[in-house]
Write a protein that holds these residues in place. Sequence first.
Motif, PDB file in Angstrom:
ATOM      1  N   ILE A   8       0.849  -1.195   0.000  1.00 52.16           N
ATOM      2  CA  ILE A   8       0.000   0.000   0.000  1.00 52.16           C
ATOM      3  C   ILE A   8       0.884   1.245   0.000  1.00 52.16           C
ATOM      4  CG2 ILE A   8      -1.741   1.304   1.303  1.00 52.16           C
ATOM      5  CD1 ILE A   8      -2.891  -1.205   0.166  1.00 52.16           C
ATOM      6  N   ASP A   9       0.509   2.236  -0.786  1.00 53.79           N
ATOM      7  CA  ASP A   9       1.276   3.486  -0.826  1.00 53.79           C
ATOM      8  C   ASP A   9       0.903   4.426   0.318  1.00 53.79           C
ATOM      9  OD1 ASP A   9       2.748   2.913  -3.244  1.00 53.79           O
ATOM     10  OD2 ASP A   9       0.889   3.266  -4.356  1.00 53.79           O
ATOM     11  N   ILE A  10      -0.402   4.588   0.576  1.00 56.50           N
ATOM     12  CA  ILE A  10      -0.874   5.555   1.565  1.00 56.50           C
ATOM     13  C   ILE A  10      -1.856   4.903   2.523  1.00 56.50           C
ATOM     14  CG2 ILE A  10      -2.001   7.793   1.927  1.00 56.50           C
ATOM     15  CD1 ILE A  10      -1.407   8.404  -1.048  1.00 56.50           C
ATOM     16  N   SER A  11      -1.625   5.096   3.812  1.00 54.38           N
ATOM     17  CA  SER A  11      -2.596   4.714   4.838  1.00 54.38           C
ATOM     18  C   SER A  11      -3.093   5.989   5.502  1.00 54.38           C
ATOM     19  CB  SER A  11      -1.967   3.805   5.897  1.00 54.38           C
ATOM     20  OG  SER A  11      -1.593   2.568   5.354  1.00 54.38           O
ATOM     21  N   VAL A  12      -4.398   6.128   5.623  1.00 53.69           N
ATOM     22  CA  VAL A  12      -4.996   7.265   6.331  1.00 53.69           C
ATOM     23  C   VAL A  12      -5.598   6.739   7.628  1.00 53.69           C
ATOM     24  CG1 VAL A  12      -6.621   9.180   6.230  1.00 53.69           C
ATOM     25  CG2 VAL A  12      -5.525   8.374   4.125  1.00 53.69           C
ATOM     26  N   VAL A  13      -5.069   7.179   8.749  1.00 57.37           N
ATOM     27  CA  VAL A  13      -5.519   6.703  10.060  1.00 57.37           C
ATOM     28  C   VAL A  13      -6.338   7.808  10.737  1.00 57.37           C
ATOM     29  CG1 VAL A  13      -4.780   5.943  12.355  1.00 57.37           C
ATOM     30  CG2 VAL A  13      -3.548   5.159  10.310  1.00 57.37           C
ATOM     31  N   ILE A  14      -7.567   7.446  11.118  1.00 58.90           N
ATOM     32  CA  ILE A  14      -8.487   8.440  11.677  1.00 58.90           C
ATOM     33  C   ILE A  14      -9.131   7.892  12.954  1.00 58.90           C
ATOM     34  CG2 ILE A  14     -10.509   9.876  11.227  1.00 58.90           C
ATOM     35  CD1 ILE A  14      -9.974   9.381   8.220  1.00 58.90           C
ATOM     36  N   PRO A  15      -8.862   8.496  14.114  1.00 54.53           N
ATOM     37  CA  PRO A  15      -9.583   8.113  15.325  1.00 54.53           C
ATOM     38  C   PRO A  15     -11.004   8.680  15.259  1.00 54.53           C
ATOM     39  CG  PRO A  15      -8.116   9.945  15.804  1.00 54.53           C
ATOM     40  CD  PRO A  15      -7.868   9.567  14.359  1.00 54.53           C
ATOM     41  N   LEU A  24     -12.291  11.677   0.990  1.00 52.75           N
ATOM     42  CA  LEU A  24     -11.001  10.986   0.996  1.00 52.75           C
ATOM     43  C   LEU A  24     -10.835  10.149  -0.258  1.00 52.75           C
ATOM     44  CD1 LEU A  24     -10.659   9.822   4.718  1.00 52.75           C
ATOM     45  CD2 LEU A  24      -9.053  11.286   3.483  1.00 52.75           C
ATOM     46  N   THR A  25     -11.877   9.419  -0.628  1.00 50.58           N
ATOM     47  CA  THR A  25     -11.814   8.565  -1.812  1.00 50.58           C
ATOM     48  C   THR A  25     -11.567   9.391  -3.067  1.00 50.58           C
ATOM     49  OG1 THR A  25     -13.289   6.941  -0.783  1.00 50.58           O
ATOM     50  CG2 THR A  25     -13.071   6.863  -3.182  1.00 50.58           C
ATOM     51  N   GLU A  26     -12.264  10.523  -3.182  1.00 49.98           N
ATOM     52  CA  GLU A  26     -12.087  11.383  -4.358  1.00 49.98           C
ATOM     53  C   GLU A  26     -10.645  11.882  -4.476  1.00 49.98           C
ATOM     54  OE1 GLU A  26     -14.936  14.465  -3.764  1.00 49.98           O
ATOM     55  OE2 GLU A  26     -16.648  13.275  -4.471  1.00 49.98           O
ATOM     56  N   ILE A  65      -8.029   3.372   4.088  1.00 53.66           N
ATOM     57  CA  ILE A  65      -8.565   4.309   5.071  1.00 53.66           C
ATOM     58  C   ILE A  65      -8.912   3.509   6.318  1.00 53.66           C
ATOM     59  CG2 ILE A  65     -10.383   5.980   5.592  1.00 53.66           C
ATOM     60  CD1 ILE A  65     -10.684   6.309   2.486  1.00 53.66           C
ATOM     61  N   ILE A  66      -8.261   3.822   7.421  1.00 48.74           N
ATOM     62  CA  ILE A  66      -8.460   3.070   8.669  1.00 48.74           C
ATOM     63  C   ILE A  66      -9.218   3.948   9.658  1.00 48.74           C
ATOM     64  CG2 ILE A  66      -7.310   1.900  10.580  1.00 48.74           C
ATOM     65  CD1 ILE A  66      -4.969   1.353   8.696  1.00 48.74           C
ATOM     66  N   LEU A  67     -10.437   3.549   9.986  1.00 50.59           N
ATOM     67  CA  LEU A  67     -11.281   4.280  10.924  1.00 50.59           C
ATOM     68  C   LEU A  67     -11.299   3.518  12.251  1.00 50.59           C
ATOM     69  CD1 LEU A  67     -14.249   5.016   8.480  1.00 50.59           C
ATOM     70  CD2 LEU A  67     -12.416   6.584   9.138  1.00 50.59           C
ATOM     71  N   HIS A  92     -16.888   0.296   0.501  1.00 54.58           N
ATOM     72  CA  HIS A  92     -15.546   0.594  -0.008  1.00 54.58           C
ATOM     73  C   HIS A  92     -14.559  -0.505   0.392  1.00 54.58           C
ATOM     74  CE1 HIS A  92     -16.834   4.730  -0.912  1.00 54.58           C
ATOM     75  NE2 HIS A  92     -17.411   4.735   0.283  1.00 54.58           N
ATOM     76  N   SER A  93     -13.895  -1.070  -0.581  1.00 54.43           N
ATOM     77  CA  SER A  93     -12.890  -2.096  -0.294  1.00 54.43           C
ATOM     78  C   SER A  93     -11.632  -1.497   0.323  1.00 54.43           C
ATOM     79  CB  SER A  93     -12.520  -2.843  -1.581  1.00 54.43           C
ATOM     80  OG  SER A  93     -11.968  -1.940  -2.530  1.00 54.43           O
ATOM     81  N   THR A  94     -11.516  -0.186   0.245  1.00 51.87           N
ATOM     82  CA  THR A  94     -10.326   0.501   0.767  1.00 51.87           C
ATOM     83  C   THR A  94     -10.488   0.931   2.230  1.00 51.87           C
ATOM     84  OG1 THR A  94     -11.197   2.561  -0.134  1.00 51.87           O
ATOM     85  CG2 THR A  94      -9.587   1.367  -1.471  1.00 51.87           C
ATOM     86  N   VAL A  95     -11.673   0.735   2.798  1.00 50.92           N
ATOM     87  CA  VAL A  95     -11.935   1.169   4.168  1.00 50.92           C
ATOM     88  C   VAL A  95     -11.829  -0.015   5.130  1.00 50.92           C
ATOM     89  CG1 VAL A  95     -13.624   2.179   5.758  1.00 50.92           C
ATOM     90  CG2 VAL A  95     -13.410   3.073   3.424  1.00 50.92           C
TER      91      VAL A  95
END
Length: 309
Positions: free
Chosen positions: A4-11, A26-28, A39-41, A61-64
């Motif tokens: 994976i190139d980018i991980s977005v971590v969001i509490p 984020l997806t856009e 995208i990690i929630l 979303h398969s990316t979430v």
Amino acid sequence: MANIDISVVIPVYNSEECLEELAKRLTEVLEKTGLTYEIILVNDGSADNSWGKITDLCEIHSTVKGIKLRKNFGQDNAIIAGLNYATGASIIIMDDDLQHDPADIPALLDGLEQGYDVCYARFSIKKQTWFKNFGSWFNDKVANIVLKKPKGVYLSPYKAVKREVIDEIIKYDGPYPYVDGLLFRVTANITQVPVMHHERFAGKGNYNLRKSITVWLKLATNFSVFPLRIATYVGFLASCIGFLLAIFFIIQHFVVEGAPAGWASTIVSVLFLGGIQLISIGIIGEYLGRLFLQHSEAPQFVVENVVEK
């Protein structure tokens, strides 16, 4: 580990009304980069239906990826939980309320591309309550002393971090992590980019006095003995004041008619010295308590469930 190139971590905490729009924006943005991403929630014990929204987004979303903690551990603990599951070469850390615009992610990533380990978002104007602004200002001043942070660097919760740095900070296993403090322990190769701060998309903020004090205590007691030194200096100063007062009262007794007002001076001295002693004991207790919890292996976080498509 996935490529994976980018991980977005969001509490996530009590932000169910923001999550759908957050995932959309984020997806856009991330699709336009042409890079692989996730995208990690991290649901940090939300009292609303945030976890229900997260599971719905994971189905769409398969990316979430959704991570549910068993209780509310705190923002930094939730971030550390997400970082332990992140696989990206670059990691974005941001809030869940869209005050951090996903459109600024490419600018943060550019900072890493220039060779920096960490790139902070710098807000010239923050659209939040005066109380939260004051807390941020005070925390920044403390960080200048405790972390030896450059005065021009703003400790923003919105930032991009290289994989190698993340691998180092997640080695910390204490129960009270402070992400920015850990970053400054690992690297001084830090930059920042100017971005806009926005109004919360929906709902009410979760920042309060208790959380502000918690952040300050993490910063002050996890990364420095500065508060102990302050207690020492204040104790020394109080002793000097007491000694000078004693000399003053002795001179007053022999030079001025009548003895000094005993009860007033005694009460003032007791209250003054007693207050200093209690503050000093409290500071020492904070350090000892954290040592106890760390050695008793109190967990940073406990994951109840992980959901992804």
